[in-house]
Design a protein around this motif. Structure first.
Motif, mmCIF file in Angstrom:
data_model
loop_
_atom_site.group_PDB
_atom_site.id
_atom_site.type_symbol
_atom_site.label_atom_id
_atom_site.label_comp_id
_atom_site.label_asym_id
_atom_site.label_seq_id
_atom_site.Cartn_x
_atom_site.Cartn_y
_atom_site.Cartn_z
ATOM 1 N N GLY A 16 0.829 -1.200 0.000
ATOM 2 C CA GLY A 16 0.000 0.000 0.000
ATOM 3 C C GLY A 16 0.858 1.242 0.000
ATOM 4 N N THR A 17 0.207 2.377 -0.043
ATOM 5 C CA THR A 17 0.926 3.649 -0.096
ATOM 6 C C THR A 17 0.860 4.436 1.202
ATOM 7 O OG1 THR A 17 -1.026 4.775 -1.007
ATOM 8 C CG2 THR A 17 0.552 3.844 -2.590
ATOM 9 N N GLU A 18 0.013 4.005 2.132
ATOM 10 C CA GLU A 18 -0.206 4.758 3.364
ATOM 11 C C GLU A 18 0.469 4.093 4.556
ATOM 12 O OE1 GLU A 18 -1.661 7.704 3.462
ATOM 13 O OE2 GLU A 18 -1.965 7.575 1.296
ATOM 14 N N PRO A 19 1.139 4.871 5.407
ATOM 15 C CA PRO A 19 1.737 4.291 6.624
ATOM 16 C C PRO A 19 0.662 3.656 7.494
ATOM 17 C CG PRO A 19 1.712 6.693 6.720
ATOM 18 C CD PRO A 19 1.339 6.326 5.327
ATOM 19 N N GLY A 20 0.979 2.517 8.032
ATOM 20 C CA GLY A 20 0.024 1.738 8.814
ATOM 21 C C GLY A 20 -0.473 0.528 8.054
ATOM 22 N N GLN A 21 -0.408 0.579 6.713
ATOM 23 C CA GLN A 21 -0.865 -0.569 5.931
ATOM 24 C C GLN A 21 0.108 -1.741 6.049
ATOM 25 O OE1 GLN A 21 -1.440 1.589 2.174
ATOM 26 N NE2 GLN A 21 -3.649 1.269 2.357
ATOM 27 N N GLY A 22 1.398 -1.456 6.077
ATOM 28 C CA GLY A 22 2.367 -2.521 6.299
ATOM 29 C C GLY A 22 2.178 -3.143 7.669
ATOM 30 N N ALA A 23 1.969 -2.296 8.673
ATOM 31 C CA ALA A 23 1.760 -2.792 10.037
ATOM 32 C C ALA A 23 0.505 -3.640 10.134
ATOM 33 C CB ALA A 23 1.675 -1.606 11.000
ATOM 34 N N THR A 24 -0.529 -3.277 9.365
ATOM 35 C CA THR A 24 -1.763 -4.062 9.383
ATOM 36 C C THR A 24 -1.545 -5.441 8.777
ATOM 37 O OG1 THR A 24 -3.137 -2.064 9.267
ATOM 38 C CG2 THR A 24 -4.157 -4.132 8.587
#
Length: 303
Positions: free
Chosen positions: A163-171
């Motif tokens: 994804g392009t938004e921070p937090g998507q990797g963490a999710t």
């Protein structure tokens, strides 16, 4: 943007081999860890010697953070001056497992200084870090990730743009850890039942490992559940932390996660008995405590 100077903060059991891979690849890496002995090891391996976070970060074009949690990342970047010491257009790469909401908040503070941010948690544990075969789940704008690909490709054999938004990797990492934790707990429950009825556990695991009931965690952790003191590849307390993050992500999304919650309680009870530093396969001890039996060697239960 060509990268040459990197800062690497967090030289633990995973961070150290990761930093050393980057040194071996020809990057100028300044490593920092709170432990002086770790700073000495990375310097001896060819990395730059840094006695403070800001010294490691000075003029670096990217900072990779392999710290314990989001609070440590914030401390490194702001309280210890790491962010201000970076080059003005540098990129912060957060590779630790953190709650999505905390990652988003941290990224916003980094962006406010004009610097870039990649949310890039990893999976693969110590073995993956040592072999440079981590799975990296990266969330960032396409161009930002492209600039850091030469670095990330030296650390993992599977780099996914999630994804392009921070937090998507963490999710995505939270989803991964949910399944890992639940699979370990389910394996422990199956082993505990087999122990209770007194069947040959080695035979049971051989059957399950080749059946539709199999999972990677069963094949990997199951045999270690039969050992009294297996080697540690990932600790019980890591899953206490990571499943806590899973549940926090669930609350943020208003998603019910009953299996993750139960698995968290099993790991928490194991840690509460003083076994938090043991291999995570030893969550089987929670079931042994419930069922009133203990393992003896690798052949089965003593009742």
């Amino acid at each position: 943007m060509a990268l040459s100077r990197l800062a690497f903060v967090g030289l633990g059991s995973m961070g150290m081999p990761m930093a050393r891979h980057l040194v071996a690849a020809g990057f100028a890496v300044s490593g920092y860890d709170i432990r002086p002995e770790s700073r000495a090891v990375i310097a001896a391996a060819g990395g730059g010697k840094a006695e403070t976070v800001s010294e490691a970060a000075s003029g670096a074009e990217a900072m990779l953070l392999m710290v314990v949690n989001a609070a440590q990342a914030e401390d490194v970047l702001f309280a210890q001056g790491g962010l201000d010491a970076l080059a003005s257009e540098a990129t912060v790469v957060l590779m630790a497992t953190c709650p999505p909401q905390a990652v988003s908040a941290l990224a916003a503070k980094v962006a406010a200084t004009g610097r870039r941010f990649i949310d890039a948690p990893v999976s693969g544990g110590v073995v993956g870090a040592q072999a440079a075969k981590l799975t990296i789940m990266a969330a960032a704008p396409v161009d930002v990730l492209a600039d850091l690909r030469p670095v990330l490709d030296r650390l993992g054999d599977r780099v996914f743009h999630v994804g392009t938004e921070p937090g998507q990797g963490a999710t995505v990492k939270a989803v991964n850890q949910l399944l890992c934790g639940v699979h370990i707990a389910a394996t422990a429950e199956a082993v505990s039942l087999a122990e209770r009825v007194g069947v040959d556990l080695a035979v049971v695991l051989e059957i399950l490992s080749g059946s539709s009931a199999s999972s990677w965690m069963l094949r990997d952790r199951g045999p270690r559940m039969l050992e009294a003191d297996p080697p540690v590849t990932s600790t019980v307390d890591i899953f206490v932390k990571d499943l806590g993050i899973v549940l926090e992500a669930g609350r943020g999304a208003k998603a019910a996660l009953p299996l993750a919650s139960l698995a968290h309680q099993l790991f928490l009870s194991t840690s509460g008995r003083g076994e938090g530093a043991r291999d995570d396969s030893q969550v089987v001890g929670a079931y042994r405590a419930l069922n009133g039996h203990t393992i003896s060697g690798s052949s089965g239960p003593t009742r």
